[in-house]
Design a protein around this motif. Sequence first.
Motif, PDB file in Angstrom:
ATOM      1  N   SER A 188      -1.812 -16.857 -24.690  1.00 40.76           N
ATOM      2  CA  SER A 188      -1.194 -15.728 -23.983  1.00 40.76           C
ATOM      3  C   SER A 188      -1.722 -15.620 -22.552  1.00 40.76           C
ATOM      4  O   SER A 188      -0.983 -15.228 -21.645  1.00 40.76           O
ATOM      5  CB  SER A 188      -1.350 -14.422 -24.761  1.00 40.76           C
ATOM      6  OG  SER A 188      -2.678 -14.150 -25.022  1.00 40.76           O
ATOM      7  N   VAL A 189      -2.973 -16.002 -22.327  1.00 38.35           N
ATOM      8  CA  VAL A 189      -3.495 -16.039 -20.947  1.00 38.35           C
ATOM      9  C   VAL A 189      -2.639 -16.992 -20.117  1.00 38.35           C
ATOM     10  O   VAL A 189      -2.149 -16.645 -19.036  1.00 38.35           O
ATOM     11  CB  VAL A 189      -4.975 -16.503 -20.924  1.00 38.35           C
ATOM     12  CG1 VAL A 189      -5.411 -16.887 -19.509  1.00 38.35           C
ATOM     13  CG2 VAL A 189      -5.893 -15.419 -21.479  1.00 38.35           C
ATOM     14  N   ASP A 190      -2.430 -18.203 -20.654  1.00 38.87           N
ATOM     15  CA  ASP A 190      -1.665 -19.214 -19.922  1.00 38.87           C
ATOM     16  C   ASP A 190      -0.241 -18.717 -19.639  1.00 38.87           C
ATOM     17  O   ASP A 190       0.283 -18.895 -18.542  1.00 38.87           O
ATOM     18  CB  ASP A 190      -1.607 -20.526 -20.719  1.00 38.87           C
ATOM     19  CG  ASP A 190      -2.988 -21.177 -20.827  1.00 38.87           C
ATOM     20  OD1 ASP A 190      -3.892 -20.763 -20.074  1.00 38.87           O
ATOM     21  OD2 ASP A 190      -3.152 -22.076 -21.675  1.00 38.87           O
ATOM     22  N   ALA A 191       0.362 -18.093 -20.657  1.00 40.21           N
ATOM     23  CA  ALA A 191       1.750 -17.637 -20.506  1.00 40.21           C
ATOM     24  C   ALA A 191       1.857 -16.559 -19.425  1.00 40.21           C
ATOM     25  O   ALA A 191       2.787 -16.584 -18.598  1.00 40.21           O
ATOM     26  CB  ALA A 191       2.275 -17.111 -21.840  1.00 40.21           C
ATOM     27  N   VAL A 192       0.920 -15.616 -19.407  1.00 38.28           N
ATOM     28  CA  VAL A 192       1.002 -14.522 -18.420  1.00 38.28           C
ATOM     29  C   VAL A 192       0.724 -15.050 -17.010  1.00 38.28           C
ATOM     30  O   VAL A 192       1.422 -14.691 -16.058  1.00 38.28           O
ATOM     31  CB  VAL A 192       0.043 -13.364 -18.801  1.00 38.28           C
ATOM     32  CG1 VAL A 192       0.016 -12.304 -17.708  1.00 38.28           C
ATOM     33  CG2 VAL A 192       0.458 -12.736 -20.129  1.00 38.28           C
ATOM     34  N   VAL A 193      -0.247 -15.948 -16.883  1.00 30.67           N
ATOM     35  CA  VAL A 193      -0.537 -16.524 -15.556  1.00 30.67           C
ATOM     36  C   VAL A 193       0.692 -17.274 -15.037  1.00 30.67           C
ATOM     37  O   VAL A 193       1.101 -17.108 -13.880  1.00 30.67           O
ATOM     38  CB  VAL A 193      -1.769 -17.464 -15.616  1.00 30.67           C
ATOM     39  CG1 VAL A 193      -1.902 -18.267 -14.323  1.00 30.67           C
ATOM     40  CG2 VAL A 193      -3.035 -16.661 -15.869  1.00 30.67           C
ATOM     41  N   THR A 194       1.311 -18.064 -15.911  1.00 33.89           N
ATOM     42  CA  THR A 194       2.504 -18.826 -15.508  1.00 33.89           C
ATOM     43  C   THR A 194       3.622 -17.886 -15.067  1.00 33.89           C
ATOM     44  O   THR A 194       4.252 -18.083 -14.019  1.00 33.89           O
ATOM     45  CB  THR A 194       2.993 -19.704 -16.689  1.00 33.89           C
ATOM     46  OG1 THR A 194       1.919 -20.568 -17.054  1.00 33.89           O
ATOM     47  CG2 THR A 194       4.214 -20.526 -16.317  1.00 33.89           C
ATOM     48  N   GLU A 195       3.839 -16.828 -15.843  1.00 30.87           N
ATOM     49  CA  GLU A 195       4.915 -15.882 -15.515  1.00 30.87           C
ATOM     50  C   GLU A 195       4.670 -15.204 -14.165  1.00 30.87           C
ATOM     51  O   GLU A 195       5.591 -15.074 -13.353  1.00 30.87           O
ATOM     52  CB  GLU A 195       4.998 -14.835 -16.640  1.00 30.87           C
ATOM     53  CG  GLU A 195       6.287 -14.055 -16.658  1.00 30.87           C
ATOM     54  CD  GLU A 195       6.311 -13.043 -17.814  1.00 30.87           C
ATOM     55  OE1 GLU A 195       6.017 -13.426 -18.967  1.00 30.87           O
ATOM     56  OE2 GLU A 195       6.598 -11.870 -17.548  1.00 30.87           O
ATOM     57  N   ILE A 196       3.430 -14.794 -13.939  1.00 29.59           N
ATOM     58  CA  ILE A 196       3.109 -14.132 -12.662  1.00 29.59           C
ATOM     59  C   ILE A 196       3.359 -15.093 -11.498  1.00 29.59           C
ATOM     60  O   ILE A 196       3.979 -14.742 -10.492  1.00 29.59           O
ATOM     61  CB  ILE A 196       1.645 -13.627 -12.656  1.00 29.59           C
ATOM     62  CG1 ILE A 196       1.506 -12.410 -13.584  1.00 29.59           C
ATOM     63  CG2 ILE A 196       1.188 -13.275 -11.232  1.00 29.59           C
ATOM     64  CD1 ILE A 196       0.086 -11.907 -13.771  1.00 29.59           C
ATOM     65  N   LYS A 197       2.902 -16.339 -11.659  1.00 32.39           N
ATOM     66  CA  LYS A 197       3.066 -17.313 -10.571  1.00 32.39           C
ATOM     67  C   LYS A 197       4.543 -17.638 -10.334  1.00 32.39           C
ATOM     68  O   LYS A 197       4.977 -17.767  -9.192  1.00 32.39           O
ATOM     69  CB  LYS A 197       2.284 -18.587 -10.890  1.00 32.39           C
ATOM     70  CG  LYS A 197       0.774 -18.385 -10.727  1.00 32.39           C
ATOM     71  CD  LYS A 197       0.044 -19.689 -10.932  1.00 32.39           C
ATOM     72  CE  LYS A 197      -1.409 -19.568 -10.499  1.00 32.39           C
ATOM     73  NZ  LYS A 197      -2.199 -20.740 -10.875  1.00 32.39           N
TER      74      LYS A 197
END
Length: 253
Positions: A41-50
């Motif tokens: 979920s960390v990876d998913a949220v970082v990707t979405e923000i970027k």
Amino acid sequence: MKLQGKVAVVTGAGSGMGKAIATLYAQEGAKVIVADINQASVDAVVTEIKQNGGEAAGAVVNVGKKEDVENMINAAVSAYGSLDILVNNAGVMDNFTPVGDVSDELWDRLIDINLKGPFMACRTAVNIMKEQPNGGVIVNNASVGGLFGTRGGAAYIASKHGLIGLTKNIASTYGREGGNIRANAIAPGGVNTNIQSTITAPHPLGLAALTDAGPGKLADPMEIARVALFLGSDDSSFVNGDVIKADGGWTAR
Ligand SMILES: NC(=O)c1ccc[n+]([C@@H]2O[C@H](COP(=O)([O-])OP(=O)(O)OC[C@H]3O[C@@H](n4cnc5c(N)ncnc54)[C@H](O)[C@@H]3O)[C@@H](O)[C@H]2O)c1
């Protein structure tokens, strides 16, 4: 943009309110450390923000572990040069377990994640913020369970009351004269997040203590994120040591 150039750490940012806060902060110009125990979920949220043009970095963290917490705060400073906003949001529930049935393990888990984690993060953060010319801001996500005796089990209620006490102590110690640090808490009512699915076997006695009609229609996590934006931004520059209840009127009934 209300947080242009600010550096924010948000715990429990992989889901629910933490995800909404991290996303909204990034939209408002903050560089966000997305911290959560769940790598995916960390990876998913970082990707979405970027993907949406924001700036974020991930940190896989168990907020109950001192080393993880210190690394998380220090990662913000080494990646982005300062720490302007700390949002202690990660938290877990306890199936409404009343004190007579609370095991040592349940008590320790709730206190470690919901109270000791925020304490350790605040300890590291204030020692950085008080040296910064503009100080810093701490936002602690408590609960209406931090203000009243029900709406969780004994360990949850104690942890959230403790978090509100910690918030007020920081505000009164490190305010305008003591380091220019503001610390405030949010007390949400019922919010539509993954935490609801962890209430797998609510204790009947704990539920019976909840004598009112319940939270009613649950909030969208973004409704709480907007409160966290107010508290994290200069819009709340003279608000310190306070608790903003956002429960759709639940506790007013
Ligand atoms: N949802 C509600 O109705 C409600 C109401 C009042 C207060 N709260 C509080 O809001 C906060 C956020 O909860 P939510 O409802 O968004 O829940 P959620 O379960 O959707 O999100 C919580 C996040 O915290 C993470 N997390 C759990 N333990 C962790 C740990 N040890 N270290 C790091 N991360 C960890 C989870 O992986 C998850 O991503 C909690 O502190 C909760 O007590 C929730």
